[in-house]
Design an enzyme around this catalytic site. Structure first.
Site, PDB file in Angstrom:
ATOM      1  N   HIS A 172      -4.896   8.247  -0.046  1.00  0.00           N
ATOM      2  CA  HIS A 172      -3.309   8.410  -0.096  1.00  0.00           C
ATOM      3  C   HIS A 172      -2.966   8.973  -1.484  1.00  0.00           C
ATOM      4  O   HIS A 172      -1.601   8.709  -2.004  1.00  0.00           O
ATOM      5  CB  HIS A 172      -3.063   6.940  -0.181  1.00  0.00           C
ATOM      6  N   ASP A 177     -11.120   1.600   5.182  1.00  0.00           N
ATOM      7  CA  ASP A 177     -10.098   1.917   5.924  1.00  0.00           C
ATOM      8  C   ASP A 177     -10.372   3.347   6.686  1.00  0.00           C
ATOM      9  O   ASP A 177     -10.011   4.272   6.234  1.00  0.00           O
ATOM     10  CB  ASP A 177      -8.857   2.049   5.253  1.00  0.00           C
ATOM     11  N   ASP A 210      -9.787   9.967   6.821  1.00  0.00           N
ATOM     12  CA  ASP A 210     -10.402   8.480   7.193  1.00  0.00           C
ATOM     13  C   ASP A 210     -11.612   8.668   7.813  1.00  0.00           C
ATOM     14  O   ASP A 210     -12.010   7.957   8.688  1.00  0.00           O
ATOM     15  CB  ASP A 210      -9.502   7.708   8.095  1.00  0.00           C
ATOM     16  N   GLU A 267       0.789  -1.163  -0.049  1.00  0.00           N
ATOM     17  CA  GLU A 267      -0.114  -0.026  -0.043  1.00  0.00           C
ATOM     18  C   GLU A 267       0.904   1.383  -0.069  1.00  0.00           C
ATOM     19  O   GLU A 267       1.697   1.663   0.929  1.00  0.00           O
ATOM     20  CB  GLU A 267      -0.847  -0.131   1.380  1.00  0.00           C
ATOM     21  N   HIS A 298      -8.338   0.218  -0.090  1.00  0.00           N
ATOM     22  CA  HIS A 298      -9.014   0.751   1.143  1.00  0.00           C
ATOM     23  C   HIS A 298      -9.870   1.811   0.854  1.00  0.00           C
ATOM     24  O   HIS A 298      -9.354   2.997   0.717  1.00  0.00           O
ATOM     25  CB  HIS A 298      -7.699   1.096   1.911  1.00  0.00           C
TER      26      HIS A 298
HETATM   27  C1  RNT Z   1      -2.460   4.264   6.911  1.00  0.00           C
HETATM   28  C2  RNT Z   1      -3.165   3.296   5.930  1.00  0.00           C
HETATM   29  C3  RNT Z   1      -3.073   2.050   6.585  1.00  0.00           C
HETATM   30  C4  RNT Z   1      -3.925   2.144   7.780  1.00  0.00           C
HETATM   31  C5  RNT Z   1      -4.082   0.635   8.595  1.00  0.00           C
HETATM   32  C6  RNT Z   1      -4.598   0.936  10.022  1.00  0.00           C
HETATM   33  O1  RNT Z   1      -2.387   5.743   6.248  1.00  0.00           O
HETATM   34  O2  RNT Z   1      -4.039   3.682   5.401  1.00  0.00           O
HETATM   35  O3  RNT Z   1      -3.913   1.023   5.874  1.00  0.00           O
HETATM   36  O4  RNT Z   1      -4.997   2.818   7.828  1.00  0.00           O
HETATM   37  O5  RNT Z   1      -3.268  -0.146   8.192  1.00  0.00           O
HETATM   38 ZN    ZN Z   2      -5.204   2.089   4.094  1.00  0.00          ZN
END
Ligand code: RNT
Ligand code: ZN
Length: 421
Positions: free
Chosen positions: A265, A329, A299, A229, A289
């Site tokens: 992101h 997420d 988030d 990721e 996510h």
């Molecule tokens: C963080 C990422 C990641 C987390 C989780 C808890 O910016 O998005 O995926 O949110 O692993």
């Molecule tokens: Zn994430």
């Protein structure tokens, strides 16, 4: 209470309207039923986990708010997740982070975790008939205090996180094997720097080398899918993120892993929905996510908005329901946490249903003929179609509260359970 005869009547009328446009509503509902969303365990307790009662959250992520009733232990946590799942139509998977192990009061450092620490989760999931996905946890730990883990210049620290991640992949294999459904293991690390670094290259070269070491262990693909990721920035990590979009997309293509696209992101003018078709041509599968970044990677709880809709539409339009895996997420601690789960997951499913109810043939025909006003008109028209009647009927068919009825159920749970914590 919504009346079942009324729901049925409205559904029949809706079905006819969609049929007129060449849309098979029943087929859409079956496809929706087979599309399982992975529920992130960390909404229940603000990304706390069960390692130690007062471990703080680090790594540039934050759950804001202090709504009462947060799950304080594994029993409460499972109860909350079960409650949420009871109010969401269809089946979900559970997405676990390594800090949620069942450590039974023992102090188990991250480079020591084993499947036995997750066996009670596997048993729990088996009882519910659901699958599990997994994540290494490279934050909220003293060895991640300076926001470098797998790309740290100190070899001991790097090795610690390599060992942790290797173990997480092996645990994932056991989860997948025991539950009979492949476990997606996702790697996200916080690595980056607050101010402008002068040596980005070495950190990225080190991350590449660490990942090579981690993936050198060949594990059975029928039980494990590896995802990585990327991220643009985090709080306190504003100037450079080692695992950037370019870095991980390059790595995923070269090594044919899954790429994980998180809605928060990227630059706010980029759309994850647009990335799906591009990535599908170069990587085997995608992990999403889905979250709602309000002005930044905040988030927030997922809602039916243009960004989430485009993601769902692109999954459907690319005919990639089997190649794109949807995880959520978001972590909002300012409202009832079970309510957040239910609203966010229902919203994600609603976008999928909306996309599945698209008159694809007609739209494609317009587009291929250059009839672009007609395409726009039909897309706008779909927003006025009785989508809600189909959704209600789906909820009824799936034996979960219909329409607004889940609100009262969550209020009751708050009264009976959450408020007593
Ligand atoms: C963080 C990422 C990641 C987390 C989780 C808890 O910016 O998005 O995926 O949110 O692993
Ligand atoms: Zn994430």
């Amino acid at each position: 209470m919504a009346k079942s005869e009324d729901i049925q009547k409205a559904f029949e009328l809706a079905k006819a309207q969609y049929a007129e446009l060449g849309v098979d509503v029943e087929e859409a509902m079956t496809k929706l039923e087979n599309f399982q969303i992975s529920l992130h365990c960390w909404q229940a307790d603000d990304v706390g986990g069960f390692e130690s009662p007062d471990a703080g959250l680090s790594g540039g992520i934050q759950a804001t708010g202090n709504y009462p009733g947060k799950a304080r232990n594994m029993e409460e946590h499972r109860k909350d997740v079960e409650k949420a799942m009871d109010l969401i139509p269809g089946k979900q998977r559970l997405n676990l982070h390594a800090i949620y192990g069942d450590f039974k009061g023992e102090v188990v450092d991250r480079d020591q975790i084993e499947t036995r620490h997750f066996q009670s989760w596997i048993d729990w999931a088996r009882d519910l008939g659901i699958g599990i996905d997994f994540n290494c946890t490279a934050f909220s730990h003293p060895k991640a205090d300076d926001n470098f883990t797998l790309s740290h210049k100190n070899k001991d620290i790097r090795d610690f996180w390599i060992e942790h991640t290797k173990r997480c992949r092996r645990i994932s294999v056991d989860m997948g094997k025991q539950l009979g459904t492949p476990c997606i293991h996702n790697i996200w690390i916080p690595d980056g720097s607050k101010d402008i670094p002068v040596d980005r290259y070495t950190h990225r070269a080190l991350l590449k080398d660490s990942l090579d070491q981690i993936f050198a262990e060949k594990l059975p693909a029928e039980h494990l899918k590896d995802a990585i990721e990327s991220k643009l920035f985090g709080i306190g990590v504003e100037s450079m993120t080692v695992g950037s979009a370019d870095f991980y997309l390059g790595y995923a293509i070269q090594n044919q892993t899954l790429i994980c696209l998180d809605s928060g992101h990227f630059h706010p003018t980029e759309q994850v929905g647009d990335k799906i078709s591009a990535c599908l041509l170069f990587v085997p599968e995608i992990l999403l996510h889905v979250t709602r970044p309000v002005r930044w990677d905040s988030d927030h709880v997922v809602t039916v908005n243009d960004d989430t809709l485009l993601i769902a539409q692109e999954i459907v339009r690319c005919d990639a329901l089997e190649r794109v895996h949807m995880g959520l997420d978001f972590f909002d601690a300012s409202i009832n946490r079970i309510g957040a789960y239910v609203v966010g997951t229902r919203a994600a499913l609603q976008t999928m249903l909306f996309a599945l109810l698209e008159p694809r043939k007609q739209l494609l025909e317009y587009e291929n003929n250059g009839q672009l006003f007609e395409r726009l008109a039909l897309l706008e028209l779909m927003k006025t179609k009785p989508f809600g009647a189909v959704w209600d009927s789906y909820c009824m068919q799936q034996d979960v509260p219909v329409s607004q009825d889940f609100i009262a159920e969550i209020q009751q749970y708050e009264k009976d359970v959450l408020s007593k914590r």
